[in-house]
Design a protein around this motif. Structure first.
Motif, PDB file in Angstrom:
ATOM      1  N   ALA A 123       0.861  -1.179   0.000  1.00 27.30           N
ATOM      2  CA  ALA A 123       0.000   0.000   0.000  1.00 27.30           C
ATOM      3  C   ALA A 123       0.900   1.233   0.000  1.00 27.30           C
ATOM      4  O   ALA A 123       2.070   1.165   0.401  1.00 27.30           O
ATOM      5  N   PRO A 124       0.397   2.380  -0.441  1.00 24.35           N
ATOM      6  CA  PRO A 124       1.207   3.611  -0.409  1.00 24.35           C
ATOM      7  C   PRO A 124       1.686   3.925   1.009  1.00 24.35           C
ATOM      8  O   PRO A 124       0.960   3.706   1.980  1.00 24.35           O
ATOM      9  N   GLN A 125       2.926   4.407   1.095  1.00 24.28           N
ATOM     10  CA  GLN A 125       3.525   4.756   2.372  1.00 24.28           C
ATOM     11  C   GLN A 125       4.469   5.936   2.161  1.00 24.28           C
ATOM     12  O   GLN A 125       4.997   6.118   1.067  1.00 24.28           O
ATOM     13  N   MET A 126       4.633   6.731   3.195  1.00 27.93           N
ATOM     14  CA  MET A 126       5.536   7.876   3.105  1.00 27.93           C
ATOM     15  C   MET A 126       6.963   7.420   3.400  1.00 27.93           C
ATOM     16  O   MET A 126       7.202   6.709   4.378  1.00 27.93           O
ATOM     17  N   GLN A 127       7.900   7.831   2.550  1.00 31.52           N
ATOM     18  CA  GLN A 127       9.327   7.573   2.738  1.00 31.52           C
ATOM     19  C   GLN A 127      10.068   8.846   2.361  1.00 31.52           C
ATOM     20  O   GLN A 127       9.982   9.284   1.206  1.00 31.52           O
ATOM     21  N   ASP A 128      10.744   9.420   3.341  1.00 25.83           N
ATOM     22  CA  ASP A 128      11.490  10.669   3.104  1.00 25.83           C
ATOM     23  C   ASP A 128      10.612  11.748   2.478  1.00 25.83           C
ATOM     24  O   ASP A 128      11.042  12.481   1.580  1.00 25.83           O
ATOM     25  N   GLY A 129       9.352  11.841   2.926  1.00 25.79           N
ATOM     26  CA  GLY A 129       8.447  12.878   2.452  1.00 25.79           C
ATOM     27  C   GLY A 129       7.818  12.621   1.099  1.00 25.79           C
ATOM     28  O   GLY A 129       7.140  13.485   0.558  1.00 25.79           O
ATOM     29  N   ILE A 130       8.031  11.443   0.531  1.00 23.96           N
ATOM     30  CA  ILE A 130       7.476  11.094  -0.777  1.00 23.96           C
ATOM     31  C   ILE A 130       6.573   9.881  -0.609  1.00 23.96           C
ATOM     32  O   ILE A 130       6.973   8.890   0.010  1.00 23.96           O
ATOM     33  N   GLU A 131       5.369   9.955  -1.167  1.00 21.01           N
ATOM     34  CA  GLU A 131       4.487   8.790  -1.116  1.00 21.01           C
ATOM     35  C   GLU A 131       4.981   7.755  -2.121  1.00 21.01           C
ATOM     36  O   GLU A 131       5.114   8.055  -3.314  1.00 21.01           O
TER      37      GLU A 131
END
Length: 145
Positions: A123-131
């Motif tokens: 599922a979509p997740q935030m990583q370093d401010g990027i989805e």
């Protein structure tokens, strides 16, 4: 799609992050990770992924320096539990994991098949401010490194 298509052992070919516009961002576990996922006919699964380039510890698991043990933990993930497949999704109901926060949770992955591979997408997740989503590509035959 039913669970029968997944039954058996799969080997990780690649795992990478995909950005909001569908662009490939980076390899999640290095360019040549090692991984195996097994789906049993009894409805249980287990997965193990290790990053590329892991180094050996100085001594046994308990006696090795703390920094080396921490790096060994950071560079691998394993979990097991029950699984089911429904409407293009596989759900892993985690009952044990090297990452204790996953125990008691359900990891839901979009499931597709591309040629000889099973593709699991988070599922979509935030990583370093990027989805992002993580795409894991699994094949039946062991990956040669």
């Amino acid at each position: 799609m039913n669970a029968d298509a997944l039954i058996g052992t799969w080997f990780l070919r690649e795992a990478y992050a995909v950005g909001p516009r569908g662009e490939r961002l980076h390899d999640v576990y290095g360019a040549r990770p090692t991984g195996v996922i097994h789906y049993g006919g009894d409805g249980r699964m287990m997965a193990l992924i290790t990053h590329e380039g892991r180094t050996q510890l100085d001594g046994d698991r308990q006696a090795a320096p703390e920094s080396q043990r921490a790096e060994a933990y950071r560079s691998s993930i394993a979990y097991a539990g029950r699984f089911d497949v429904e409407s293009g999704w596989v759900r892993h109901a985690v009952d044990m994991s090297t990452y204790p926060n996953w125990v008691g949770t359900v990891l839901r992955r979009a499931l597709s098949f591309e040629q000889d591979a099973a593709v699991l997408t988070t599922a979509p997740q935030m990583q370093d401010g990027i989805e992002t989503v993580i795409k894991l590509v699994w094949q039946r035959q062991p990956v040669e490194h």
